[in-house]
Design a protein around this motif. Structure first.
Motif, mmCIF file in Angstrom:
data_model
loop_
_atom_site.group_PDB
_atom_site.id
_atom_site.type_symbol
_atom_site.label_atom_id
_atom_site.label_comp_id
_atom_site.label_asym_id
_atom_site.label_seq_id
_atom_site.Cartn_x
_atom_site.Cartn_y
_atom_site.Cartn_z
ATOM 1 N N UNK A 50 0.834 -1.202 0.000
ATOM 2 C CA UNK A 50 0.000 0.000 0.000
ATOM 3 C C UNK A 50 0.873 1.258 0.000
ATOM 4 N N UNK A 51 2.015 1.216 0.673
ATOM 5 C CA UNK A 51 2.914 2.377 0.680
ATOM 6 C C UNK A 51 3.578 2.548 -0.676
ATOM 7 N N UNK A 52 3.883 1.449 -1.344
ATOM 8 C CA UNK A 52 4.456 1.531 -2.686
ATOM 9 C C UNK A 52 3.490 2.191 -3.648
ATOM 10 N N UNK A 53 2.215 1.840 -3.553
ATOM 11 C CA UNK A 53 1.205 2.433 -4.437
ATOM 12 C C UNK A 53 1.106 3.932 -4.199
ATOM 13 N N UNK A 54 1.080 4.340 -2.944
ATOM 14 C CA UNK A 54 1.006 5.770 -2.617
ATOM 15 C C UNK A 54 2.241 6.498 -3.147
ATOM 16 N N UNK A 55 3.426 5.898 -2.993
ATOM 17 C CA UNK A 55 4.648 6.535 -3.475
ATOM 18 C C UNK A 55 4.656 6.661 -4.995
ATOM 19 N N UNK A 56 4.153 5.667 -5.689
ATOM 20 C CA UNK A 56 4.094 5.742 -7.148
ATOM 21 C C UNK A 56 3.164 6.870 -7.579
ATOM 22 N N UNK A 57 2.026 7.010 -6.919
ATOM 23 C CA UNK A 57 1.093 8.088 -7.260
ATOM 24 C C UNK A 57 1.725 9.447 -6.980
ATOM 25 N N UNK A 58 2.390 9.583 -5.834
ATOM 26 C CA UNK A 58 3.021 10.863 -5.490
ATOM 27 C C UNK A 58 4.153 11.210 -6.451
ATOM 28 N N UNK A 59 5.000 10.242 -6.774
ATOM 29 C CA UNK A 59 6.092 10.508 -7.703
ATOM 30 C C UNK A 59 5.567 10.827 -9.102
ATOM 31 N N UNK A 60 4.477 10.193 -9.500
ATOM 32 C CA UNK A 60 3.881 10.487 -10.805
ATOM 33 C C UNK A 60 3.336 11.913 -10.836
ATOM 34 N N UNK A 61 2.677 12.325 -9.769
ATOM 35 C CA UNK A 61 2.145 13.695 -9.695
ATOM 36 C C UNK A 61 3.288 14.708 -9.700
ATOM 37 N N UNK A 62 4.359 14.424 -8.972
ATOM 38 C CA UNK A 62 5.510 15.328 -8.948
ATOM 39 C C UNK A 62 6.147 15.424 -10.336
ATOM 40 N N UNK A 63 6.252 14.308 -11.026
ATOM 41 C CA UNK A 63 6.831 14.323 -12.372
ATOM 42 C C UNK A 63 5.951 15.124 -13.327
ATOM 43 N N UNK A 64 4.636 15.011 -13.178
ATOM 44 C CA UNK A 64 3.719 15.773 -14.020
ATOM 45 C C UNK A 64 3.886 17.272 -13.783
ATOM 46 N N UNK A 65 3.946 17.674 -12.531
ATOM 47 C CA UNK A 65 4.082 19.096 -12.193
ATOM 48 C C UNK A 65 5.414 19.642 -12.698
ATOM 49 N N UNK A 66 6.485 18.891 -12.484
ATOM 50 C CA UNK A 66 7.797 19.341 -12.950
ATOM 51 C C UNK A 66 7.813 19.431 -14.472
ATOM 52 N N UNK A 67 7.200 18.454 -15.141
ATOM 53 C CA UNK A 67 7.127 18.492 -16.594
ATOM 54 C C UNK A 67 6.330 19.674 -17.115
ATOM 55 N N UNK A 68 5.229 19.995 -16.439
ATOM 56 C CA UNK A 68 4.443 21.173 -16.825
ATOM 57 C C UNK A 68 5.258 22.447 -16.686
ATOM 58 N N UNK A 69 5.964 22.564 -15.586
ATOM 59 C CA UNK A 69 6.748 23.774 -15.338
ATOM 60 C C UNK A 69 7.903 23.904 -16.329
ATOM 61 N N UNK A 70 8.569 22.802 -16.622
ATOM 62 C CA UNK A 70 9.673 22.851 -17.581
ATOM 63 C C UNK A 70 9.139 23.152 -18.974
ATOM 64 N N UNK A 71 8.067 22.483 -19.350
ATOM 65 C CA UNK A 71 7.504 22.707 -20.674
ATOM 66 C C UNK A 71 6.997 24.119 -20.867
ATOM 67 N N UNK A 72 6.315 24.655 -19.874
ATOM 68 C CA UNK A 72 5.740 26.002 -19.999
ATOM 69 C C UNK A 72 6.805 27.071 -19.817
#
Length: 100
Positions: A50-72
């Motif tokens: 269950x902790x692995x699933x939460x970490x994957x979701x959090x890391x995915x959200x962080x990667x999305x935000x960083x990608x948005x900021x870099x792209x924009x």
């Protein structure tokens, strides 16, 4: 037809040899299965699933935000923090949908 008693003994011995070989391989396979079973029983997870699933979701959200900021910010020559504002996304959707 007369059968040679010696040949029967040889055939029987061959059958016994085959049976003995089969038993030995069965014992080896059983020993390997026992080792695997013991390894699984003694194994303890560092991170629960269950902790692995939460970490994957959090890391995915962080990667999305960083990608948005870099792209924009970098590729689009804008302010990277503007990529996180709702007004920016409304403006982008208006451009894409061509609504006024």
């Amino acid at each position: 037809m007369a059968t040679d008693p010696k040949s029967k003994g040889k055939k029987l011995n061959k059958k016994q040899e085959k049976e003995n070989k089969r038993r030995e391989t069965d014992k080896k396979a059983g020993a390997q299965a026992d080792k695997k079973e013991k390894n699984l029983q003694g194994r303890r997870r560092i991170l629960p699933i269950w902790l692995r699933i939460i970490l994957v979701v959090l890391f995915s959200a962080a990667a999305l935000i960083i990608g948005l900021m870099v792209g924009y910010g970098v590729l689009g020559d804008g302010n990277p923090m503007d990529a996180l504002k709702l007004d920016t996304w409304k403006h982008i959707l208006d451009i894409v949908m061509k609504t006024e």
